[in-house]
Structures are given as C-alpha cells and as structure tokens.
Enzyme design. Structure first.
Site, PDB file in Angstrom:
ATOM      1  N   ARG A  81      -8.795 112.724 -31.882  1.00 24.08           N
ATOM      2  CA  ARG A  81      -9.913 111.871 -32.331  1.00 24.08           C
ATOM      3  C   ARG A  81     -10.038 111.825 -33.862  1.00 24.08           C
ATOM      4  O   ARG A  81     -11.141 111.714 -34.410  1.00 24.08           O
ATOM      5  CB  ARG A  81     -11.257 112.343 -31.746  1.00 24.08           C
ATOM      6  N   SER A 155     -17.785 108.713 -24.628  1.00 24.86           N
ATOM      7  CA  SER A 155     -18.057 110.128 -24.884  1.00 24.86           C
ATOM      8  C   SER A 155     -18.749 110.265 -26.230  1.00 24.86           C
ATOM      9  O   SER A 155     -18.233 109.795 -27.242  1.00 24.86           O
ATOM     10  CB  SER A 155     -16.750 110.923 -24.931  1.00 24.86           C
ATOM     11  N   GLU A 244     -18.433 112.381 -31.562  1.00 22.64           N
ATOM     12  CA  GLU A 244     -17.226 111.542 -31.615  1.00 22.64           C
ATOM     13  C   GLU A 244     -17.428 110.226 -32.388  1.00 22.64           C
ATOM     14  O   GLU A 244     -16.596 109.882 -33.222  1.00 22.64           O
ATOM     15  CB  GLU A 244     -16.740 111.240 -30.183  1.00 22.64           C
TER      16      GLU A 244
HETATM   17  C1  LIG Z   1     -17.554 103.296 -21.960  1.00 22.81           C
HETATM   18  C2  LIG Z   1     -16.708 103.764 -23.084  1.00 22.81           C
HETATM   19  C3  LIG Z   1     -15.595 104.547 -22.821  1.00 22.81           C
HETATM   20  C4  LIG Z   1     -14.789 105.017 -23.860  1.00 22.81           C
HETATM   21  N1  LIG Z   1     -13.708 105.787 -23.566  1.00 22.81           N
HETATM   22  C5  LIG Z   1     -12.942 106.280 -24.563  1.00 22.81           C
HETATM   23  C6  LIG Z   1     -11.814 107.116 -24.267  1.00 22.81           C
HETATM   24  O1  LIG Z   1     -11.509 107.402 -23.114  1.00 22.81           O
HETATM   25  N2  LIG Z   1     -11.071 107.572 -25.307  1.00 22.81           N
HETATM   26  C7  LIG Z   1     -11.357 107.249 -26.598  1.00 22.81           C
HETATM   27  O2  LIG Z   1     -10.639 107.712 -27.498  1.00 22.81           O
HETATM   28  N3  LIG Z   1     -12.407 106.432 -26.905  1.00 22.81           N
HETATM   29  C8  LIG Z   1     -13.197 105.959 -25.915  1.00 22.81           C
HETATM   30  N4  LIG Z   1     -14.273 105.169 -26.219  1.00 22.81           N
HETATM   31  C9  LIG Z   1     -14.555 104.835 -27.609  1.00 22.81           C
HETATM   32  C10 LIG Z   1     -14.071 103.411 -28.023  1.00 22.81           C
HETATM   33  O3  LIG Z   1     -13.610 102.701 -26.941  1.00 22.81           O
HETATM   34  C11 LIG Z   1     -12.974 103.520 -29.084  1.00 22.81           C
HETATM   35  O4  LIG Z   1     -13.454 104.198 -30.206  1.00 22.81           O
HETATM   36  C12 LIG Z   1     -12.465 102.132 -29.513  1.00 22.81           C
HETATM   37  O5  LIG Z   1     -11.335 102.280 -30.328  1.00 22.81           O
HETATM   38  C13 LIG Z   1     -13.547 101.315 -30.194  1.00 22.81           C
HETATM   39  O6  LIG Z   1     -13.035 100.023 -30.413  1.00 22.81           O
HETATM   40  P1  LIG Z   1     -13.927  98.870 -31.055  1.00 22.81           P
HETATM   41  O7  LIG Z   1     -13.010  97.705 -31.269  1.00 22.81           O
HETATM   42  O8  LIG Z   1     -15.142  98.664 -30.205  1.00 22.81           O
HETATM   43  O9  LIG Z   1     -14.317  99.517 -32.430  1.00 22.81           O
HETATM   44  P2  LIG Z   1     -15.765  99.796 -33.056  1.00 22.81           P
HETATM   45  O10 LIG Z   1     -16.518 100.706 -32.136  1.00 22.81           O
HETATM   46  O11 LIG Z   1     -16.353  98.521 -33.477  1.00 22.81           O
HETATM   47  O12 LIG Z   1     -15.344 100.625 -34.356  1.00 22.81           O
HETATM   48  C14 LIG Z   1     -14.993 101.978 -34.292  1.00 22.81           C
HETATM   49  C15 LIG Z   1     -14.666 102.446 -35.721  1.00 22.81           C
HETATM   50  O13 LIG Z   1     -13.419 101.869 -36.115  1.00 22.81           O
HETATM   51  C16 LIG Z   1     -13.591 101.056 -37.279  1.00 22.81           C
HETATM   52  N5  LIG Z   1     -12.746  99.882 -37.058  1.00 22.81           N
HETATM   53  C17 LIG Z   1     -12.792  99.025 -35.996  1.00 22.81           C
HETATM   54  N6  LIG Z   1     -11.829  98.073 -36.121  1.00 22.81           N
HETATM   55  C18 LIG Z   1     -11.149  98.350 -37.276  1.00 22.81           C
HETATM   56  C19 LIG Z   1     -10.036  97.733 -37.971  1.00 22.81           C
HETATM   57  N7  LIG Z   1      -9.440  96.653 -37.486  1.00 22.81           N
HETATM   58  N8  LIG Z   1      -9.642  98.293 -39.142  1.00 22.81           N
HETATM   59  C20 LIG Z   1     -10.246  99.393 -39.656  1.00 22.81           C
HETATM   60  N9  LIG Z   1     -11.294 100.017 -39.048  1.00 22.81           N
HETATM   61  C21 LIG Z   1     -11.735  99.498 -37.889  1.00 22.81           C
HETATM   62  C22 LIG Z   1     -15.091 100.725 -37.339  1.00 22.81           C
HETATM   63  O14 LIG Z   1     -15.498 100.516 -38.671  1.00 22.81           O
HETATM   64  C23 LIG Z   1     -15.703 101.995 -36.756  1.00 22.81           C
HETATM   65  O15 LIG Z   1     -15.788 103.009 -37.722  1.00 22.81           O
HETATM   66  C24 LIG Z   1     -15.091 104.673 -25.190  1.00 22.81           C
HETATM   67  C25 LIG Z   1     -16.200 103.837 -25.465  1.00 22.81           C
HETATM   68  C26 LIG Z   1     -16.998 103.395 -24.429  1.00 22.81           C
HETATM   69  C27 LIG Z   1     -18.165 102.500 -24.736  1.00 22.81           C
END
Ligand SMILES: Cc1cc2nc3c(=O)[nH]c(=O)nc-3n(C[C@H](O)[C@H](O)[C@H](O)COP(=O)(O)OP(=O)(O)OC[C@H]3O[C@@H](n4cnc5c(N)ncnc54)[C@H](O)[C@@H]3O)c2cc1C
Length: 250
Positions: A81, A155, A244
C-alpha cells in the site's frame, strides 16, 4: 505480453480484457474499484497479488516542471500500500499511462484460502485467469459491503506487517496471519468492535477493516473514531493501526 494502459481506464475493465485472452498477473486484483492511473498510487493489492508485481513503467506529468516523464518500476519505491506517489512524491505526478507486463498462463503461487474454498465449493477445477478473476469478484461481493449501498473507502485500516522474527510470537499468541501479514481485521473483531459505531462511523459487520460512514458529519468525528478504535486495538494487542486512504487537503 506488454500492455500500455491509459490512466483513465477502469481498473476492472483492464482485468476483464487481459484475463479474457489468458494473461495472468492481475487476476486476483479483479473487482477493485478505481482507475488504472490510481492503481500505482497505493500499489493496490488483494488475494496475494499487487499492482507492482506487473507494473514495469509509469508515464506521468510532473507538476513541478510540467514535463512528461517516465519512471521505471524500481524508481517508484513500491511496497505494501505504498509508493512514492503516496509518500515522498505525493501529489507531484499525474499518472496518465501505466505499462504492465503479464504472462500467458496460470498463476503459480498458492491461492488464498478463501479463494480456494470458493472454487472448491463450486466444484470449479480451472485456475485460468478469467475463472480466478470471476471467483475473486464473487468472493469480494460476499465479503465486502457494496459501496453502492454503504459509503466507504474499502479497507480503512491497513493490514499490519511484522518482522520475520515476530511470526513465532503471533503463533504463540494465537493471532492469525499470512506469513508476516497479520490478519488485522481479526484484531479489530477480537476486541469486540465488529459492527460498533464511533461518531457515525461503523466498523462493517462483513469486513472489520472497512469503516462505513452511516451518519458521520465531519473529518473531526472521523479522527475521533480512528483514535478510539486504534487505542482499543493497541491496548489489547500492542499493534498500531495505520490508515489506508490518503487524506486530501482541501
Ligand atoms: C469497496 C472498496 C474496495 C476496495 N478494495 C481494495 C482492495 O482490495 N485493494 C486495494 O489496494 N484498494 C482497495 N480499495 C481502494 C481503491 O479502490 C484504490 O485505492 C483505487 O486505486 C482508487 O482508485 P480511484 O480511481 O477511485 O482513485 P481515488 O480514490 O480518486 O484516488 C486515490 C489516490 O490516488 C491519487 N490519484 C488518483 N488517480 C491518479 C492519477 N492518475 N495520477 C496520480 N495520482 C492519482 C488521488 O489523488 C488519491 O490520492 C477499495 C475501495 C473500495 C471503495
């Protein structure tokens, strides 16, 4: 096989496309919400795979210089992470493309127990990437609260990792673990917090690492909830919980 994928592509669409043609490497990451560009930020992981295992290169725009740059995997300091994108270079880069190398074939490592049990219970013998990705989605659906119904960021607490030398003591204390990874959801459950509400933030009945916002109204309330939950777990087990999700300062 080499894949260069746009940062805005839905992560699970990437999994669907690559597993359909028999590529292994990311199938256990099926069903994680979000985009390809966000995947390297916290080095998403699940069921024994992490994005870093398949990422070879990051294409980004550097906000400090405005230049397009390429970062090799070993420049990203990936670990559980963690990457430079959520630590030393937080908010410095916009990731617009990610390169992955996947292999045609099947996963070689041992499957997580819950995944193996699911496949066995359904009498599914195949372990090909598409079958595994579908199994992961099914197991996730059964274990995680659906974000469409319950507001959560997945998480909220990270799993805790211990040194190799501490593994024996985990066994002696009856604390479940997967190698050096402590089953941190179990710690939260074991102190009786499953389903408990703290200032409107509830520990999910389904998955104890998940905090559901039922009626929380402010970040201050969330901070109070985190602090109380962490204190209870630390008092009993001596482990500090770590958050996280990134906090975005507005
Ligand atoms: C129900 C649920 C289950 C999940 N399960 C898991 C799991 O099993 N394992 C796991 O690791 N995570 C999990 N996550 C967390 C999440 O899915 C990840 O962190 C995912 O990568 C978030 O993607 P997003 O596009 O929504 O990014 P956001 O949540 O919008 O952004 C996350 C971070 O990344 C940055 N960011 C986003 N896009 C970019 C880019 N293109 N360039 C630079 N920075 C960027 C943002 O500024 C922010 O700091 C889960 C979340 C939920 C809601």
């Amino acid at each position: 096989m080499r894949f260069t994928v746009g940062g805005g592509v839905e992560w699970d669409d990437f999994i669907r496309e690559t597993t359909k043609i028999g590529c292994t490497g990311v199938e256990c990451l099926a069903g994680i919400p979000g985009t390809v560009g966000a995947a390297p930020v916290q080095n998403i992981g699940a069921y024994g795979q992490e994005a870093k295992d398949s990422i070879t290169k990051i294409f980004a725009i550097d906000f400090e210089t405005g230049a397009k740059i390429e970062l090799k995997k070993d420049e990203c300091d990936f670990s559980y992470r963690h990457s430079i994108f959520n630590s030393s270079a937080r908010e410095r880069y916009f990731i617009y493309k990610v390169e992955f190398v996947l292999r045609k074939g099947q996963i070689e490592s041992e499957l997580y127990g819950s995944l193996e049990s699911y496949l066995n219970s359904k009498q599914i013998e195949s372990r090909d990437p598409e079958t595994l990705a579908n199994a992961v989605r099914a197991v996730r659906d059964s274990k995680l609260p659906d974000p469409k119904d319950f507001a959560s960021s997945g998480s909220f607490f990270k799993n805790i990792y211990v040194d190799e030398s501490e593994v024996k003591s985990l066994d002696e204390r009856g604390i479940p673990h997967h190698g050096t990874k402590v089953n941190t959801g179990w710690l939260i459950e074991n102190v009786g917090l499953k389903g408990k509400d703290f200032y409107g933030f509830k520990i999910s009945e389904k998955a104890s690492l998940v905090l559901i916002n039922e009626s929380g109204k402010s970040y201050a309330d969330l901070e109070k909830a985190i602090s109380e939950i962490s204190k209870i777990v630390e008092e009993k087990f001596g482990f500090k919980l770590e958050q996280e999700p990134n906090v975005i300062e507005g």
